[in-house]
Design a protein around this motif. Structure first.
Motif, PDB file in Angstrom:
ATOM      1  N   LEU A  89      60.162  35.637  56.923  1.00  0.00           N
ATOM      2  CA  LEU A  89      59.546  34.500  55.335  1.00  0.00           C
ATOM      3  C   LEU A  89      58.462  35.073  55.757  1.00  0.00           C
ATOM      4  N   ASN A  90      58.988  36.087  54.167  1.00  0.00           N
ATOM      5  CA  ASN A  90      57.699  36.798  53.695  1.00  0.00           C
ATOM      6  C   ASN A  90      56.919  36.545  52.355  1.00  0.00           C
ATOM      7  N   ILE A  91      55.898  36.571  51.870  1.00  0.00           N
ATOM      8  CA  ILE A  91      54.925  36.424  50.513  1.00  0.00           C
ATOM      9  C   ILE A  91      55.103  38.101  50.325  1.00  0.00           C
ATOM     10  N   ASN A  92      55.032  38.114  48.867  1.00  0.00           N
ATOM     11  CA  ASN A  92      54.724  39.488  48.989  1.00  0.00           C
ATOM     12  C   ASN A  92      53.838  39.298  47.178  1.00  0.00           C
ATOM     13  N   THR A  93      53.412  38.355  46.657  1.00  0.00           N
ATOM     14  CA  THR A  93      52.029  38.074  46.098  1.00  0.00           C
ATOM     15  C   THR A  93      51.042  38.308  46.234  1.00  0.00           C
ATOM     16  N   SER A  94      51.185  39.701  44.691  1.00  0.00           N
ATOM     17  CA  SER A  94      49.496  40.040  44.696  1.00  0.00           C
ATOM     18  C   SER A  94      48.943  39.449  42.929  1.00  0.00           C
ATOM     19  N   LEU A  95      47.498  39.406  43.429  1.00  0.00           N
ATOM     20  CA  LEU A  95      46.857  38.354  41.917  1.00  0.00           C
ATOM     21  C   LEU A  95      46.308  39.391  41.345  1.00  0.00           C
ATOM     22  N   PRO A  96      46.395  39.330  40.047  1.00  0.00           N
ATOM     23  CA  PRO A  96      46.354  40.696  38.925  1.00  0.00           C
ATOM     24  C   PRO A  96      44.942  40.247  38.616  1.00  0.00           C
ATOM     25  N   PRO A  97      44.209  40.861  37.567  1.00  0.00           N
ATOM     26  CA  PRO A  97      42.448  40.544  37.899  1.00  0.00           C
ATOM     27  C   PRO A  97      42.724  39.395  36.895  1.00  0.00           C
ATOM     28  N   ALA A  98      41.261  38.788  37.039  1.00  0.00           N
ATOM     29  CA  ALA A  98      41.367  37.521  35.732  1.00  0.00           C
ATOM     30  C   ALA A  98      40.409  38.229  34.835  1.00  0.00           C
ATOM     31  N   TYR A  99      39.713  37.419  33.453  1.00  0.00           N
ATOM     32  CA  TYR A  99      38.739  37.471  32.704  1.00  0.00           C
ATOM     33  C   TYR A  99      38.412  36.406  32.509  1.00  0.00           C
ATOM     34  N   VAL A 100      36.932  36.316  31.544  1.00  0.00           N
ATOM     35  CA  VAL A 100      35.909  35.449  31.211  1.00  0.00           C
ATOM     36  C   VAL A 100      37.194  35.152  30.509  1.00  0.00           C
ATOM     37  N   GLY A 101      37.440  33.601  29.815  1.00  0.00           N
ATOM     38  CA  GLY A 101      38.280  33.529  28.521  1.00  0.00           C
ATOM     39  C   GLY A 101      38.986  33.673  28.353  1.00  0.00           C
ATOM     40  N   ASP A 102      39.448  34.090  29.491  1.00  0.00           N
ATOM     41  CA  ASP A 102      40.719  35.102  28.648  1.00  0.00           C
ATOM     42  C   ASP A 102      42.518  34.018  29.440  1.00  0.00           C
ATOM     43  N   PRO A 103      43.148  33.718  28.830  1.00  0.00           N
ATOM     44  CA  PRO A 103      44.501  32.941  29.833  1.00  0.00           C
ATOM     45  C   PRO A 103      44.496  33.871  30.432  1.00  0.00           C
ATOM     46  N   THR A 123      43.173  37.692  47.364  1.00  0.00           N
ATOM     47  CA  THR A 123      40.815  37.902  46.864  1.00  0.00           C
ATOM     48  C   THR A 123      41.589  37.703  44.996  1.00  0.00           C
ATOM     49  N   LEU A 124      41.411  36.109  45.067  1.00  0.00           N
ATOM     50  CA  LEU A 124      41.380  36.724  42.793  1.00  0.00           C
ATOM     51  C   LEU A 124      39.984  37.234  42.584  1.00  0.00           C
ATOM     52  N   VAL A 125      39.952  38.021  41.313  1.00  0.00           N
ATOM     53  CA  VAL A 125      38.786  38.806  40.994  1.00  0.00           C
ATOM     54  C   VAL A 125      38.541  38.741  39.895  1.00  0.00           C
ATOM     55  N   VAL A 126      37.540  37.633  38.799  1.00  0.00           N
ATOM     56  CA  VAL A 126      37.322  37.449  37.796  1.00  0.00           C
ATOM     57  C   VAL A 126      35.826  37.731  36.668  1.00  0.00           C
ATOM     58  N   SER A 127      36.101  38.154  36.081  1.00  0.00           N
ATOM     59  CA  SER A 127      35.485  39.517  36.032  1.00  0.00           C
ATOM     60  C   SER A 127      34.885  39.529  34.314  1.00  0.00           C
ATOM     61  N   ASP A 128      33.689  39.849  33.447  1.00  0.00           N
ATOM     62  CA  ASP A 128      33.968  40.123  31.518  1.00  0.00           C
ATOM     63  C   ASP A 128      34.758  40.901  31.692  1.00  0.00           C
ATOM     64  N   PRO A 129      35.672  40.084  30.204  1.00  0.00           N
ATOM     65  CA  PRO A 129      36.311  40.850  29.416  1.00  0.00           C
ATOM     66  C   PRO A 129      36.432  42.551  29.063  1.00  0.00           C
ATOM     67  N   PRO A 130      37.094  43.366  29.417  1.00  0.00           N
ATOM     68  CA  PRO A 130      36.787  45.110  28.285  1.00  0.00           C
ATOM     69  C   PRO A 130      36.720  44.485  27.265  1.00  0.00           C
ATOM     70  N   PRO A 131      35.842  45.182  26.507  1.00  0.00           N
ATOM     71  CA  PRO A 131      35.728  45.422  25.761  1.00  0.00           C
ATOM     72  C   PRO A 131      36.907  46.871  25.465  1.00  0.00           C
ATOM     73  N   PRO A 132      37.313  46.179  23.967  1.00  0.00           N
ATOM     74  CA  PRO A 132      38.441  46.678  22.969  1.00  0.00           C
ATOM     75  C   PRO A 132      38.216  49.200  23.129  1.00  0.00           C
ATOM     76  N   ARG A 133      39.231  49.581  22.961  1.00  0.00           N
ATOM     77  CA  ARG A 133      39.474  50.669  22.590  1.00  0.00           C
ATOM     78  C   ARG A 133      39.043  51.219  21.197  1.00  0.00           C
ATOM     79  N   LEU A 134      38.821  52.185  20.686  1.00  0.00           N
ATOM     80  CA  LEU A 134      38.697  52.587  19.659  1.00  0.00           C
ATOM     81  C   LEU A 134      39.422  53.901  19.501  1.00  0.00           C
TER      82      LEU A 134
END
Length: 399
Positions: free
Chosen positions: A26-40, A102-113
């Motif tokens: 039995l093996n867990i192969n889950t990795s948590l993607p980064p999360a951003y404040v205010g984003d689903p 480890t779940l990392v929650v940070s400020d959302p990155p800005p858009p790109r121009l």
């Protein structure tokens, strides 16, 4: 006999395989993607080996806004931080294992121009495209160094739903752009502009940009760069307000409730003097002096006319007050349109990026400063001390 035993062993082995399931651990192969404040946020747990079905359990604290739903995480995180979690899995054979996450929650990155520009050397005019990519934004402020390039501001074209103010400083060879969207936008071509090189070169433009999120608030860690200050009346906050209300019309609220003021009408007390007139009509002698009779009605009419003239001005004052209170309607004509944008451009204040003025509705106050306190409003709310020409010394685009 040997053949029989060999066949029996194969049958037992096959039965054991059907009942026991996979022979892999039995093996867990889950990795948590980064999360951003205010984003689903959504993350699904995955595993392999063992015998299905799996049962997941989670140990540790989650940020506010996220929940564990037995197969993963979902919600909208509202807190930043690094959250240590332990994911435990159990299969149908009651085998268990775990994995620390480890779940990392940070400020959302800005858009790109993104600037779409020629990738080879050019010596002829070319069109520069400005594209907004990535996250949703309400607008941005940008500064684009244009060394050895001259912009044709009259050629600047914006997509529908984009309002902007542009200025070019030929001495510094720098172009400033303030852009706002009528609604939050993402992944669109914002502007296009024709540039003429003064010599053969390969364009490598690198703008400095400060973005504003869906709530018109600066994204965290926005850059701040110097701009030539001006004495204009309007700021980037006014441009954002104008964009949010662009195309809207004021709701005319007719003050029909202002009719009650007539009750305190003074002409009614004029009725008692009318009673004295019949008393004077009984005697015959007053009928002879005709000149006196001609003089008596004149003062009565004169006495009534001033009372009549005093009441209407009191009723006339509240009538012109129904001014539409529509944010962004700078010329107070009841609609936010291109005229208001031109007025804003004619007296626009350029300041450091990332510090918009907090009160975008100031332009509506000048017309209403006259009523009661004359001294304080004359200090600066009227905007007369701001010279629009000085705010545009470097040239605003009017397209």
């Amino acid at each position: 006999m040997r053949v029989f035993l060999l066949g029996l062993s194969l049958v037992l082995a096959a039965c054991g395989t059907d009942q026991g399931g996979s022979k892999q651990p039995l093996n867990i192969n889950t990795s948590l993607p980064p999360a951003y404040v205010g984003d689903p946020y959504n993350a699904t747990f995955t595993a392999d080996g063992g015998v299905q079905p799996y049962t997941f359990k989670l140990e540790g604290s989650l940020p506010k806004g996220l929940t564990f739903n037995r197969t993963g995480l979902s919600g909208i995180p509202q807190e930043k931080g690094n959250y240590k979690l332990r994911l435990i899995i159990e299969d149908a054979n009651l085998s268990k294992t775990y994995k620390d996450l480890t779940l990392v929650v940070s400020d959302p990155p800005p858009p790109r121009l993104t600037l779409v520009q020629p990738q080879s050397e050019v010596n002829q005019p070319f069109i520069l495209l400005l594209r907004l990519e990535g996250r949703e934004s309400r607008g941005f402020q940008a500064q684009i160094p244009l060394k050895d390039l001259k912009p044709a501001l009259e050629s600047l074209q914006a997509q529908a739903g984009v309002v902007y103010v542009a200025r070019y400083n030929p001495e510094r060879e720098v172009m400033d752009l303030d852009v706002a969207f009528t609604q939050p936008r993402r992944d669109l071509e914002v502007l296009r502009l024709t540039l003429s090189p003064t010599k053969a070169l390969r364009p490598a433009l690198q703008p400095r940009v400060a973005f504003y999120d869906k709530e018109a608030k600066p994204f965290p860690n926005n850059p701040s760069f110097e701009r030539a200050t001006g004495e204009g009346k309007y700021t980037y906050a006014d441009l954002l307000t104008l964009a949010q209300n662009f195309g809207k019309k004021a709701n005319p609220q007719t003050p029909g409730t202002q009719t009650p003021p007539p009750p305190p009408s003074a002409p009614q007390p004029a009725a008692p003097p009318a009673q004295t007139s019949p008393a004077t009509t009984s005697p015959a002698p007053p009928s002879q002096p005709n000149p006196e009779q001609a003089q008596q009605p004149a003062p009565q009419q004169a006495a009534q006319t001033p009372t009549d003239q005093q009441t209407p001005p009191a009723q006339a004052q509240p009538q012109p007050t129904p001014k539409p209170n529509l944010p962004g309607d700078l010329n107070e004509d009841g609609v936010v349109d291109q005229k208001d944008l031109e007025l804003l451009r004619s007296s626009y204040r350029w300041s450091n990026v990332g510090n918009p003025a907090p009160t975008p509705v100031q332009p509506q106050q000048p017309g209403q400063t006259s009523p009661n306190p004359p001294a304080p409003p004359s200090r600066g709310n009227t905007g007369e001390q701001d010279n629009p020409a000085e705010g545009n010394s470097s040239g605003n685009s009017g397209k």
